[in-house]
Design a protein around this motif. Sequence first.
Motif, PDB file in Angstrom:
ATOM      1  N   UNK A 243       0.847  -1.199   0.000  1.00 41.04           N
ATOM      2  CA  UNK A 243       0.000   0.000   0.000  1.00 41.04           C
ATOM      3  C   UNK A 243       0.880   1.247   0.000  1.00 41.04           C
ATOM      4  N   UNK A 244       0.471   2.251  -0.813  1.00 42.76           N
ATOM      5  CA  UNK A 244       1.262   3.466  -0.950  1.00 42.76           C
ATOM      6  C   UNK A 244       0.369   4.704  -0.858  1.00 42.76           C
ATOM      7  N   UNK A 245       0.978   5.819  -0.488  1.00 41.95           N
ATOM      8  CA  UNK A 245       0.263   7.091  -0.489  1.00 41.95           C
ATOM      9  C   UNK A 245       0.053   7.555  -1.924  1.00 41.95           C
ATOM     10  N   UNK A 246      -1.072   8.220  -2.172  1.00 38.31           N
ATOM     11  CA  UNK A 246      -1.406   8.709  -3.509  1.00 38.31           C
ATOM     12  C   UNK A 246      -2.043  10.085  -3.402  1.00 38.31           C
TER      13      UNK A 246
ATOM     14  N   UNK B 148      -2.974   0.538  -4.140  1.00 39.76           N
ATOM     15  CA  UNK B 148      -2.624  -0.835  -3.810  1.00 39.76           C
ATOM     16  C   UNK B 148      -1.979  -1.500  -5.023  1.00 39.76           C
ATOM     17  N   UNK B 149      -0.859  -2.175  -4.768  1.00 41.56           N
ATOM     18  CA  UNK B 149      -0.259  -3.023  -5.800  1.00 41.56           C
ATOM     19  C   UNK B 149      -0.301  -4.462  -5.298  1.00 41.56           C
ATOM     20  N   UNK B 150      -0.977  -5.312  -6.058  1.00 44.32           N
ATOM     21  CA  UNK B 150      -1.045  -6.741  -5.743  1.00 44.32           C
ATOM     22  C   UNK B 150      -0.190  -7.484  -6.753  1.00 44.32           C
ATOM     23  N   UNK B 151       0.768  -8.276  -6.268  1.00 42.28           N
ATOM     24  CA  UNK B 151       1.676  -9.018  -7.130  1.00 42.28           C
ATOM     25  C   UNK B 151       1.383 -10.508  -6.987  1.00 42.28           C
ATOM     26  N   UNK B 152       0.709 -11.066  -7.984  1.00 36.59           N
ATOM     27  CA  UNK B 152       0.390 -12.492  -7.984  1.00 36.59           C
ATOM     28  C   UNK B 152       1.559 -13.259  -8.596  1.00 36.59           C
ATOM     29  N   UNK B 153       1.911 -14.405  -7.967  1.00 39.64           N
ATOM     30  CA  UNK B 153       3.042 -15.194  -8.423  1.00 39.64           C
ATOM     31  C   UNK B 153       2.656 -16.661  -8.542  1.00 39.64           C
ATOM     32  N   UNK B 154       3.245 -17.338  -9.529  1.00 41.44           N
ATOM     33  CA  UNK B 154       2.977 -18.755  -9.712  1.00 41.44           C
ATOM     34  C   UNK B 154       1.837 -18.987 -10.689  1.00 41.44           C
TER      35      UNK B 154
ATOM     36  N   UNK C 117       4.486  11.848   0.997  1.00 38.10           N
ATOM     37  CA  UNK C 117       4.852  11.952  -0.421  1.00 38.10           C
ATOM     38  C   UNK C 117       4.167  10.853  -1.226  1.00 38.10           C
ATOM     39  N   UNK C 118       3.819  11.178  -2.465  1.00 40.70           N
ATOM     40  CA  UNK C 118       3.203  10.201  -3.350  1.00 40.70           C
ATOM     41  C   UNK C 118       4.144   9.006  -3.515  1.00 40.70           C
ATOM     42  N   UNK C 119       3.590   7.803  -3.404  1.00 35.58           N
ATOM     43  CA  UNK C 119       4.277   6.516  -3.532  1.00 35.58           C
ATOM     44  C   UNK C 119       5.018   6.105  -2.269  1.00 35.58           C
TER      45      UNK C 119
END
Length: 216
Positions: A90-93, A155-161, A190-192
């Motif tokens: 999760x990051x600030x935007x 939100x960045x979701x990183x699916x693997x496999x 700050x953003x990000x």
Amino acid sequence: MFSRKRPKHVRDEDAPQSAALAHSMTSDGAVKPEHGPWDVRWAPEAARLDLGSLQIPAIEGVEVRVQAGQDGNVEHVVLVSGAGAVEFAAFAAPRTEDIWDEVRSEMLQEMKAGGLSVREDHGPHGPELIAQLPDPQGQLVDVRYVGVDGPRWFIRATFQGPVAADASAAPALWECLEGLVVVRDDEPRPVREPLPMRLPKEMAEQAQQQEEQPEQ
């Protein structure tokens, strides 16, 4: 160079808002989405693991792995189920602008410049990136990046496999993304900048006890 979505401003001569839209909008102009990830103000009642900025839904068959520093601040959150895993960050935007278009474009350029196989796709949450990245053993692994813009968070979701190539390989992980809740504090950031996460009190105490135990 990069496109960013901007809210449409309502003029006096425009048609009035519907009652449903007016009810769903808040003072900052954010509109309640049809599904998660949820801003905390709209989150439905459910059992969740509270990590501060992120609340992870409790889904049967999903193991939550949390990596934290000695200060108790969470650095990585990975969920594992069946044939795959997903990492949430999760990051600030900005308050009025989305950033996934820009972030995705930068990631795409960097991976292509590195000679990696990557392409854009479209999923339930909008544009996605699908790539094949080498694991620590040098084997190529399918990876899918999903970005979700929210009110002052991203939100960045990183699916693997296998789940990265076929959602049906681990549907519970996608259910976790749908049920994810973001709690954005009022601090100007700050953003990000990553939003702070922490271990729940019980987990922090357990981790401290394990560190204090003498080695056998």
